[in-house]
Structures are given as structure tokens and as C-alpha cells.
Design an enzyme around this catalytic site. Sequence first.
Site, PDB file in Angstrom:
ATOM      1  N   ASN A  10       0.872  -1.179   0.000  1.00 25.89           N
ATOM      2  CA  ASN A  10       0.000   0.000   0.000  1.00 25.89           C
ATOM      3  C   ASN A  10       0.911   1.232   0.000  1.00 25.89           C
ATOM      4  OD1 ASN A  10      -1.749   2.079   0.594  1.00 25.89           O
ATOM      5  ND2 ASN A  10      -2.240   1.380   2.670  1.00 25.89           N
ATOM      6  N   LYS A  12       0.143   4.271  -0.212  1.00 28.87           N
ATOM      7  CA  LYS A  12      -0.480   5.447   0.434  1.00 28.87           C
ATOM      8  C   LYS A  12      -0.294   6.699  -0.435  1.00 28.87           C
ATOM      9  CE  LYS A  12       0.103   3.239   4.851  1.00 28.87           C
ATOM     10  NZ  LYS A  12       0.181   3.356   6.292  1.00 28.87           N
ATOM     11  N   HIS A  95      -9.408   0.739   5.348  1.00 31.46           N
ATOM     12  CA  HIS A  95      -8.083   0.927   5.960  1.00 31.46           C
ATOM     13  C   HIS A  95      -8.235   1.828   7.183  1.00 31.46           C
ATOM     14  CE1 HIS A  95      -3.957   2.262   6.542  1.00 31.46           C
ATOM     15  NE2 HIS A  95      -3.599   1.173   5.887  1.00 31.46           N
ATOM     16  N   GLU A 167      -5.145  -5.473  10.712  1.00 31.64           N
ATOM     17  CA  GLU A 167      -4.135  -4.447  10.926  1.00 31.64           C
ATOM     18  C   GLU A 167      -4.397  -3.744  12.254  1.00 31.64           C
ATOM     19  OE1 GLU A 167      -2.294  -3.183   6.977  1.00 31.64           O
ATOM     20  OE2 GLU A 167      -4.083  -1.968   7.216  1.00 31.64           O
ATOM     21  N   GLY A 173       2.556   1.857  10.867  1.00 32.60           N
ATOM     22  CA  GLY A 173       3.446   2.999  10.701  1.00 32.60           C
ATOM     23  C   GLY A 173       4.182   3.389  11.978  1.00 32.60           C
ATOM     24  N   SER A 213       3.605  -2.549  10.344  1.00 30.00           N
ATOM     25  CA  SER A 213       5.069  -2.546  10.460  1.00 30.00           C
ATOM     26  C   SER A 213       5.702  -3.884  10.069  1.00 30.00           C
ATOM     27  CB  SER A 213       5.495  -2.132  11.869  1.00 30.00           C
ATOM     28  OG  SER A 213       5.042  -0.817  12.152  1.00 30.00           O
TER      29      SER A 213
HETATM   30  C1  PEP Z   1      -0.712  -0.199   6.134  1.00 30.10           C
HETATM   31  O1  PEP Z   1      -0.798   0.963   5.830  1.00 30.10           O
HETATM   32  O2  PEP Z   1      -1.593  -0.960   5.744  1.00 30.10           O
HETATM   33  C2  PEP Z   1       0.407  -0.624   6.955  1.00 30.10           C
HETATM   34  C3  PEP Z   1       0.370  -1.813   7.473  1.00 30.10           C
HETATM   35  O3  PEP Z   1       1.452   0.264   7.125  1.00 30.10           O
HETATM   36  P1  PEP Z   1       2.892  -0.048   7.765  1.00 30.10           P
HETATM   37  O4  PEP Z   1       3.401  -1.304   7.126  1.00 30.10           O
HETATM   38  O5  PEP Z   1       3.716   1.147   7.451  1.00 30.10           O
HETATM   39  O6  PEP Z   1       2.691  -0.232   9.256  1.00 30.10           O
END
Ligand code: PEP
Length: 249
Positions: A10, A12, A95, A167, A173, A213
Site C-alpha cells: 500500500n 499510500k 483501511h 491491521e 506505521g 510494520s
Molecule cells: C498499512 O498501511 O496498511 C500498513 C500496514 O502500514 P505499515 O506497514 O507502514 O505499518
Amino acid sequence: MARNYFIAGNWKMHKTRAEAAALAKELVAALKDGGHKYLVAPSFTALETVAALVKGTNILLGAQNCAVEEEGAHTGEVSALQLKDLDVQTVILGHSERRHLYKEDDELVNRKVHIALKHGLDVILCVGELLEEREAGKAEAVCRRQTVEGLKGVSAADLSRVTIAYEPVWAIGTGKTATPEDADAVHAYIRGVVGELYGQAAAENLVIQYGGSVKPENAAALMAKENIDGALVGGASLKAATFVPIAKF
Ligand code: PEP
């Protein structure tokens, strides 16, 4: 377990078209012999550029959101029909950034799930609890609600076009990852909820990604867990140097 690992990036609100093209080219070359299912989700502005580069490869094209309406006076929105027109195959819905920064509730997410499926898009439905919800012992209840409400009215046939991404919001993040054991426990719980709704066989076939992460260093340990079938990757998906080792864990 016959489920196929599904690793998605993703991107973003990152990357110009030139930057997106450069990364897409690197991934196409690096993952052509990769053994899993792959997807990249660039910003709307780079979809057409990336579509041309991943066409005919083993990397699917995803979008990060879609409008809840089919067309009309909805300034700033992009419809499922318009995404299909760009050769998008899958859309990420619910999300945590959409839920929490842009106040999307379960009902809206569910309506988006229906509009996406109706127009032939597959769906990655994101669920996950906030830190305070986890600390209050509500992680499972939140995931149950978001799963049940998100899938409301989705037929058993259409469920095969849905991936769930667990998630935990506190891990997105932040550099904090759920331990493989903690993540697996929630994945098993979500699979159980889907089993209650659609039966054991459908639940067994459901792909549940972990997100939060994910990095090259922790991907293999997460993927080794019985109920973790892939990853939705944010930060580490922005560079081939970090996404490729995850994709080829
Ligand atoms: C995400 O945005 O779906 C995500 C898991 O971000 P990150 O890997 O940066 O934590």
C-alpha cells in the site's frame, strides 16, 4: 493448508508517476519468479502509469479506496467503475486511515464493499483495533464487529473475492509489530467469525493478511503462523529493497 500467500504493498499518498513507475519496474523484474500472489496499490494519480507496467505480470493492481456511489455529483471521489476502467483488479477498503482520519464507519465500508464487488473489483477489507481498544480487552470484539458489518450482505460466492487484512492500528506505521503469536490468535478469531457466517470451508479458504510494520526482518516469522496468509505492507512497500525480501520471505 492450501491457502496462497498474498503480499500487498500500500503506497499510500506517496510517489509521483515517475517514482511509481520506477518502483513498479523494479518489482516486476524482482518478483517475476516469486512464488506468492502480489499486489501494489499506488495513489489514484499513478494507477494508469503502473497499470501499463504490471499488465501481464504476476503483480496485481490495487487501489487504496473507492467512492461509495457509482457516479454523480461527488467532487473529489473516484468510482469503482472508473477504477475498473484503469484495469484495477482489487480495492483496499476500510483501511484504518480511512476509518479514523476520514471517519469511515462500518456501514459506509460495507456499502463500498458492495459497490466494488458489483463492479468486478476484488476487495481487501481491513479490520483492526486501536491501542485503547486492545488495552481494554476489546480487540476481538472490534474485529468481530468490523468483519460482520463489513461483510453484511456479501454472498458466499462473493466472499471468495474478499481478502481480510488484520491491521492492529497501534502497529501501523509505528514500528511496533504484533508478535506472531498475538497476530495469529486474532487471525484465528477472525477466521472463526467468518466460519460462523459462511461455514467452515469458506473460512478455511479465506486469506487473512497481517498488516502493521511488516519488515524484511519479521515477515517470515509472521508468515510461519497457521492463520497468517500474507501481508499488507505500508512503509516497507515503498522501496524494492525492503518490499522484495518481504514478498520473497
Ligand atoms: C498499512 O498501511 O496498511 C500498513 C500496514 O502500514 P505499515 O506497514 O507502514 O505499518
